[in-house]
Design a protein around this motif. Structure first.
Motif, PDB file in Angstrom:
ATOM      1  N   THR A 211       0.400 -15.043  17.765  1.00  0.00           N
ATOM      2  CA  THR A 211       1.810 -15.438  17.854  1.00  0.00           C
ATOM      3  C   THR A 211       2.749 -14.444  17.178  1.00  0.00           C
ATOM      4  N   ILE A 212       2.215 -13.390  16.565  1.00  0.00           N
ATOM      5  CA  ILE A 212       3.076 -12.430  15.877  1.00  0.00           C
ATOM      6  C   ILE A 212       4.004 -11.745  16.887  1.00  0.00           C
TER       7      ILE A 212
ATOM      8  N   ASP B 260       2.129   3.650  14.439  1.00  0.00           N
ATOM      9  CA  ASP B 260       1.743   2.727  13.388  1.00  0.00           C
ATOM     10  C   ASP B 260       1.699   1.335  14.039  1.00  0.00           C
ATOM     11  N   PHE B 261       1.220   0.333  13.325  1.00  0.00           N
ATOM     12  CA  PHE B 261       1.125  -1.008  13.917  1.00  0.00           C
ATOM     13  C   PHE B 261       2.120  -1.987  13.310  1.00  0.00           C
TER      14      PHE B 261
ATOM     15  N   ALA C  61      -3.959  -1.842   8.868  1.00  0.00           N
ATOM     16  CA  ALA C  61      -4.302  -3.240   9.136  1.00  0.00           C
ATOM     17  C   ALA C  61      -5.832  -3.331   9.274  1.00  0.00           C
ATOM     18  N   ASN C  62      -6.331  -3.941  10.336  1.00  0.00           N
ATOM     19  CA  ASN C  62      -7.779  -3.981  10.553  1.00  0.00           C
ATOM     20  C   ASN C  62      -8.089  -4.134  12.034  1.00  0.00           C
ATOM     21  N   THR C  63      -9.310  -3.811  12.394  1.00  0.00           N
ATOM     22  CA  THR C  63      -9.710  -3.764  13.806  1.00  0.00           C
ATOM     23  C   THR C  63      -9.563  -5.107  14.505  1.00  0.00           C
TER      24      THR C  63
ATOM     25  N   ASP D 295       6.424  -7.421  12.259  1.00  0.00           N
ATOM     26  CA  ASP D 295       6.086  -8.093  11.015  1.00  0.00           C
ATOM     27  C   ASP D 295       4.841  -7.418  10.464  1.00  0.00           C
ATOM     28  N   ASN D 296       4.326  -7.945   9.365  1.00  0.00           N
ATOM     29  CA  ASN D 296       3.098  -7.432   8.756  1.00  0.00           C
ATOM     30  C   ASN D 296       1.954  -8.360   9.146  1.00  0.00           C
ATOM     31  N   SER D 297       1.006  -7.851   9.915  1.00  0.00           N
ATOM     32  CA  SER D 297      -0.089  -8.702  10.389  1.00  0.00           C
ATOM     33  C   SER D 297      -0.923  -9.244   9.231  1.00  0.00           C
ATOM     34  N   ASP D 298      -1.021  -8.476   8.139  1.00  0.00           N
ATOM     35  CA  ASP D 298      -1.805  -8.919   6.987  1.00  0.00           C
ATOM     36  C   ASP D 298      -1.159 -10.104   6.271  1.00  0.00           C
TER      37      ASP D 298
END
Length: 242
Positions: free
Chosen positions: A71-72, A8-9, A100-102, A16-19
């Motif tokens: 920076t995540i 998973d990402f 998430a997304n590409t 953290d949550n990239s979104d």
């Protein structure tokens, strides 16, 4: 006979949550309540489309979004895990299945220099339109009632394994590493020789415990919890004999 690592990402590769991390590109690092409250269960992808439209309306450039996304933080030990995988590509395949997304995933992996470890990324397609607004689409259509409307990770994994088998590639062992509720569905297609690795204290671990208690659906794979990437790496090294 190779080993397959499925990652998973959000809250797995990155800590953290990239979104939600993308909101940091806004001047006040927050969204209007009307937008935040518009998110409906199982419709996160559509919600993120509205978030990215709002960010575009604030004249935030793609370059500014990218600089924030890079920076995540990575989860502790995950970079070392990915580096190990990249050094053993002859025996280890690695894919990412994420809601998430590409664009976000590509930016983040590229910035960290670990993209070479990943053979394929299965996530929601994204692109910037002529205005510089990012658009996010559904990964696929499916009929699974357990998963978000835009992505069933089990279907993705089953199709990937079928296509690999057609190429003559079989996996003697699979490791499925995740944290969230949408990571439960794909665990049901794992075999007794496989390992599902839920992040300790997160939703997937709790769901697996509940599953064991309810005994409604049988989980064949071995369950090994993790808190750091080093624990995943330990299991992987033992599997490949390093």
């Amino acid at each position: 006979m190779k080993t397959l690592v499925v990652l998973d990402f959000d809250y797995t590769i990155v800590d953290d949550n990239s979104d939600t991390w993308v909101i940091r590109c806004l001047p006040d690092q927050s969204l209007p309540d009307s937008l935040t409250n518009s998110c409906q269960k199982g419709q996160w992808n559509a919600y993120m489309g509205r978030v990215m439209t709002y960010i575009g309306d604030q004249a935030i450039s793609p370059a500014s979004v990218r600089s924030v996304m890079e920076t995540i933080p990575f989860t502790d030990g995950m970079t070392e895990l990915l580096m190990f995988i990249s050094e053993h590509k002859s025996t280890i395949d690695c894919i990412v299945i994420s809601d998430a997304n590409t664009i976000f995933i590509d930016w983040i992996l590229q910035a960290a220099g670990v993209h070479v470890a990943i053979d394929q990324v299965f996530t929601n397609p994204a692109r910037f339109d002529e205005r510089g607004y990012m658009e996010v689409q559904h990964h696929h259509l499916h009929d699974c009632t357990r998963c978000p409307v835009n992505l069933c990770k089990r279907k993705v994994l089953e199709v990937y394994l079928s296509e690999q088998a057609e190429r003559g590639i079989e996996y003697r062992q699979m490791f499925y590493v995740g944290d969230g509720g949408n990571d439960l569905c794909p665990t049901f297609c794992l075999r007794r020789s496989d390992v599902v690795m839920p992040r300790k204290g997160f939703t997937l671990e709790k769901l697996l415990v509940k599953l064991e208690d309810d005994d409604v659906m049988s989980l064949k794979a071995k369950v090994v919890t993790w808190s750091r990437g080093s624990e995943i790496l330990h299991e992987l090294k033992a599997s490949v004999g390093v």
